[in-house]
Design an enzyme around this catalytic site. Structure first.
Site, PDB file in Angstrom:
ATOM      1  N   LYS A 130       0.865  -1.191   0.000  1.00 41.30           N
ATOM      2  CA  LYS A 130       0.000   0.000   0.000  1.00 41.30           C
ATOM      3  C   LYS A 130       0.891   1.227   0.000  1.00 41.30           C
ATOM      4  CE  LYS A 130      -4.451   0.872   0.159  1.00 41.30           C
ATOM      5  NZ  LYS A 130      -5.605  -0.004  -0.181  1.00 41.30           N
ATOM      6  N   ASP A 170      -7.088   4.261  -4.425  1.00 40.26           N
ATOM      7  CA  ASP A 170      -7.721   4.124  -3.112  1.00 40.26           C
ATOM      8  C   ASP A 170      -8.329   5.505  -2.825  1.00 40.26           C
ATOM      9  OD1 ASP A 170      -7.753   2.032  -0.709  1.00 40.26           O
ATOM     10  OD2 ASP A 170      -7.451   3.986   0.210  1.00 40.26           O
TER      11      ASP A 170
HETATM   12  P1  NDP Z   1     -12.957   7.701  -2.729  1.00 40.66           P
HETATM   13  O1  NDP Z   1     -11.893   8.704  -2.533  1.00 40.66           O
HETATM   14  O2  NDP Z   1     -13.509   7.471  -4.084  1.00 40.66           O
HETATM   15  O3  NDP Z   1     -14.179   8.006  -1.759  1.00 40.66           O
HETATM   16  C1  NDP Z   1     -14.002   8.098  -0.388  1.00 40.66           C
HETATM   17  C2  NDP Z   1     -15.313   8.477   0.257  1.00 40.66           C
HETATM   18  O4  NDP Z   1     -15.172   8.352   1.670  1.00 40.66           O
HETATM   19  C3  NDP Z   1     -15.699   9.921  -0.001  1.00 40.66           C
HETATM   20  O5  NDP Z   1     -17.087  10.041   0.000  1.00 40.66           O
HETATM   21  C4  NDP Z   1     -15.065  10.636   1.193  1.00 40.66           C
HETATM   22  O6  NDP Z   1     -15.668  11.862   1.515  1.00 40.66           O
HETATM   23  C5  NDP Z   1     -15.322   9.632   2.291  1.00 40.66           C
HETATM   24  N1  NDP Z   1     -14.319   9.792   3.335  1.00 40.66           N
HETATM   25  C6  NDP Z   1     -12.972   9.742   3.207  1.00 40.66           C
HETATM   26  N2  NDP Z   1     -12.370   9.967   4.355  1.00 40.66           N
HETATM   27  C7  NDP Z   1     -13.356  10.172   5.251  1.00 40.66           C
HETATM   28  C8  NDP Z   1     -13.370  10.463   6.630  1.00 40.66           C
HETATM   29  N3  NDP Z   1     -12.215  10.601   7.323  1.00 40.66           N
HETATM   30  N4  NDP Z   1     -14.584  10.571   7.238  1.00 40.66           N
HETATM   31  C9  NDP Z   1     -15.736  10.450   6.527  1.00 40.66           C
HETATM   32  N5  NDP Z   1     -15.771  10.192   5.213  1.00 40.66           N
HETATM   33  C10 NDP Z   1     -14.605  10.051   4.599  1.00 40.66           C
HETATM   34  O7  NDP Z   1     -12.373   6.332  -2.140  1.00 40.66           O
HETATM   35  P2  NDP Z   1     -12.844   4.835  -2.400  1.00 40.66           P
HETATM   36  O8  NDP Z   1     -14.316   4.775  -2.592  1.00 40.66           O
HETATM   37  O9  NDP Z   1     -11.966   4.257  -3.411  1.00 40.66           O
HETATM   38  O10 NDP Z   1     -12.442   4.138  -1.011  1.00 40.66           O
HETATM   39  C11 NDP Z   1     -13.367   4.058   0.073  1.00 40.66           C
HETATM   40  C12 NDP Z   1     -12.923   2.955   1.011  1.00 40.66           C
HETATM   41  O11 NDP Z   1     -12.904   1.705   0.306  1.00 40.66           O
HETATM   42  C13 NDP Z   1     -11.520   3.098   1.608  1.00 40.66           C
HETATM   43  O12 NDP Z   1     -11.509   2.523   2.895  1.00 40.66           O
HETATM   44  C14 NDP Z   1     -10.666   2.246   0.677  1.00 40.66           C
HETATM   45  O13 NDP Z   1      -9.488   1.814   1.309  1.00 40.66           O
HETATM   46  C15 NDP Z   1     -11.620   1.104   0.422  1.00 40.66           C
HETATM   47  N6  NDP Z   1     -11.376   0.292  -0.765  1.00 40.66           N
HETATM   48  C16 NDP Z   1     -11.249   0.868  -1.980  1.00 40.66           C
HETATM   49  C17 NDP Z   1     -11.054   0.074  -3.090  1.00 40.66           C
HETATM   50  C18 NDP Z   1     -10.977   0.638  -4.459  1.00 40.66           C
HETATM   51  O14 NDP Z   1     -10.842  -0.153  -5.397  1.00 40.66           O
HETATM   52  N7  NDP Z   1     -11.071   1.942  -4.658  1.00 40.66           N
HETATM   53  C19 NDP Z   1     -10.916  -1.379  -2.976  1.00 40.66           C
HETATM   54  C20 NDP Z   1     -11.151  -1.896  -1.644  1.00 40.66           C
HETATM   55  C21 NDP Z   1     -11.353  -1.058  -0.589  1.00 40.66           C
HETATM   56  P3  NDP Z   1     -14.910  13.250   1.189  1.00 40.66           P
HETATM   57  O15 NDP Z   1     -15.020  13.403  -0.291  1.00 40.66           O
HETATM   58  O16 NDP Z   1     -15.655  14.256   1.959  1.00 40.66           O
HETATM   59  O17 NDP Z   1     -13.492  13.088   1.632  1.00 40.66           O
HETATM   60  O1  2IT Z   2      -7.977  -1.680  -0.673  1.00 37.24           O
HETATM   61  C1  2IT Z   2      -7.917  -2.167  -1.816  1.00 37.24           C
HETATM   62  O2  2IT Z   2      -8.094  -3.377  -2.029  1.00 37.24           O
HETATM   63  C2  2IT Z   2      -7.696  -1.254  -2.944  1.00 37.24           C
HETATM   64  N1  2IT Z   2      -7.611  -0.047  -2.746  1.00 37.24           N
HETATM   65  C3  2IT Z   2      -7.528  -1.801  -4.321  1.00 37.24           C
HETATM   66  C4  2IT Z   2      -6.121  -2.264  -4.541  1.00 37.24           C
HETATM   67  C5  2IT Z   2      -5.787  -2.674  -5.952  1.00 37.24           C
HETATM   68  O3  2IT Z   2      -4.601  -2.962  -6.157  1.00 37.24           O
HETATM   69  O4  2IT Z   2      -6.653  -2.709  -6.811  1.00 37.24           O
END
Ligand code: NDP
Ligand code: 2IT
Length: 451
Positions: A130, A170
């Site tokens: 990461k 992420d």
């Molecule tokens: P994005 O940046 O697309 O979206 C994040 C969302 O979470 C936004 O709505 C953001 O709001 C909100 N957010 C972030 N930080 C905070 C906080 N401290 N308190 C409240 N809301 C918060 O990220 P992703 O959708 O990609 O990721 C979301 C989660 O999913 C993370 O935990 C990530 O690690 C996990 N994840 C992502 C994957 C991926 O493929 N993208 C895969 C597996 C897991 P704001 O805009 O106001 O910051």
């Molecule tokens: O938390 C996760 O699994 C991710 N942000 C996706 C990682 C990836 O390599 O696609």
């Protein structure tokens, strides 16, 4: 004769705490996994002989670097970037990059630790890593984000490669940022290969990658429900977040006939008692992905949408909950309230969104709980498929990829059941996910001896 060390779980956790001061998120992630793993290790002398638990909790290496860039006013800005290469026993390091003001070594180590077990659980050959930076993209212009991404990649590029370490997106890193980083990598190295995943379709990205985490999380929920004699259609669902994971979680829930009553961002949440419609979701995608606005704006755009500033979605009664925003966004009180309001099941779209006390409250309240390393593994799984397509120089259709994603989520659920089902009662998915993920990594580590 080899020396086979024995230690209690408490001794192990105290040692990890002493070795990693000021890293609460990393300790939290290790604690969750350590209990079931320690039980298994206690029965397997070979894991103790080779110190697999201690080795798993120590990153292979961490690189950190200064990221220097110029904002639109010409002011020089300084951020810190990292890549945590946690474990490459079963494949190249693989895991996302996060840009958020809260990013630090503890957060990235927790994410890399989770990623190692998650990637193993997918069944694909990917190790865990990461990376990220304490850069806050909120309010930054597109050119500022581009300059930051370029500066970040200029420092990161010597450490990554299509067969060594393959980053992706992420929080704060989506297709736009991946494009800027890939462009810089290509410029520096003069190569065009699958060194990042989550790329645009025009330059080597995979169909279904954007959708994969959210869709996969819903598929995992379907499996949890079906395994316990229930179904998803018609259920009232609370989702948090409005980013990549939340958007496609909501999309799949709507497609499957569920009613999604909440979404959120870090300022507050929207309550939509009638259920978010496909038209509203399309507008939210535009708001978040193009205009980069706030979820509050939905209330002015649509009637029937109520905005609650500064609050989280978990007060709203629901049958299924999908925390899809960030770590520790759902605490013990939230969990108790969800259980009291009749919540049946929770699937973590985010990484570690439920605090340990919340997970305990779900267990006590009989709420099915799918931990992130199982429930959100669809994203990295399709990243793995993007790597396969890149190295074979071809691209598969959306239908083929969705079918593969469905099969992978089915396999993950089956592995959780294999390792997590007790003689009676609901499946312990925390135990199942951690053990199933651990065994493959541990066996590979054993094969290499002491390295
Ligand atoms: P994005 O940046 O697309 O979206 C994040 C969302 O979470 C936004 O709505 C953001 O709001 C909100 N957010 C972030 N930080 C905070 C906080 N401290 N308190 C409240 N809301 C918060 O990220 P992703 O959708 O990609 O990721 C979301 C989660 O999913 C993370 O935990 C990530 O690690 C996990 N994840 C992502 C994957 C991926 O493929 N993208 C895969 C597996 C897991 P704001 O805009 O106001 O910051
Ligand atoms: O938390 C996760 O699994 C991710 N942000 C996706 C990682 C990836 O390599 O696609």
């Amino acid at each position: 004769m080899p020396v086979i060390a024995s230690f209690t779980l408490e001794e192990f956790l105290m040692e990890i705490a002493a070795r990693n001061p000021g890293q609460p998120e990393f300790l939290q992630a290790v604690h969750e996994a350590a209990k079931p793993i320690h039980e298994l290790v206690a029965t397997e002398p070979k894991y103790r002989e080779y110190e697999i638990m201690r080795r798993l909790a120590e990153p292979d290496r961490i690189v950190s670097f200064r990221v220097c860039w110029e904002d639109d006013t010409g002011r020089v800005r300084v951020n810190r970037g990292w890549r945590v290469q946690m474990n490459n026993a079963i494949g190249p390091y693989k895991g996302g990059i996060r840009f958020h003001r809260n990013v630090n070594e503890s957060v990235l180590k927790f994410l890399a630790f989770e990623q190692t077990l998650k990637n193993s659980l997918t069944g694909l050959p990917m190790g865990g890593g990461k990376g990220g930076a304490d850069f806050d993209p909120h309010g930054r212009s597109e050119r500022e984000v581009m300059r930051f991404c370029q500066a970040f990649m200029t420092e990161l590029y010597p450490h990554i490669g299509e067969d060594t370490d393959v980053p992706a997106g992420d929080i704060g890193v989506g297709e736009r940022e991946i494009g800027f980083m890939f462009g810089q990598w290509k410029r520096i190295t003069r190569r065009h290969t699958g060194v990042l995943t989550g790329k645009g379709l025009e330059y080597g990205g995979s169909r279904i990658r954007a959708e994969a985490t959210g869709y996969g999380c819903v598929f995992f929920m379907q499996h949890m429900l079906a395994h316990h004699g229930r179904e998803l259609a018609g259920r009232t669902c609370a989702v948090s977040g409005a980013g990549n994971v939340a958007q496609y979680c909501v999309e799949k829930l709507i497609q499957l006939g569920a009613r999604v009553v909440t979404m959120s961002d870090s300022d507050g949440f929207i309550h939509v008692p009638a259920g978010i419609t496909p038209e509203q979701l399309a507008w939210i995608k535009m708001l978040k992905n193009e205009r980069r606005g706030r979820i509050a704006e939905c209330a002015a755009q649509f009637s029937g949408v109520v905005y609650a500033a500064g609050r989280r979605a978990w007060d709203v009664p629901c049958e299924l909950a999908f925390p899809c925003a960030t770590q520790n966004e759902l605490g013990a009180g939230d969990a108790a309230r969800l259980a009291a309001n009749g919540c049946l099941a929770v699937a973590e779209g985010a990484n570690m969104p439920c605090a340990p006390e919340a997970v305990a409250a779900f267990r006590a309240g009989g709420v099915l709980f799918g931990p992130g390393k199982a429930a959100n593994a669809g994203g990295v799984a399709v990243s793995g498929l993007e790597m396969s397509q890149n190295s074979a120089h071809l691209s598969w259709s959306g239908e083929e990829l969705q079918e593969l994603l469905v099969g992978i989520m089915h396999g993950i659920h089956a592995r959780c059941v294999e390792y997590g089902a007790g003689k009676e009662g609901p499946v312990d998915y925390v135990r199942g996910a951690n053990l199933a993920g651990f065994v493959k990594v541990a066996e590979a580590m054993l094969a290499y001896g002491v390295v």
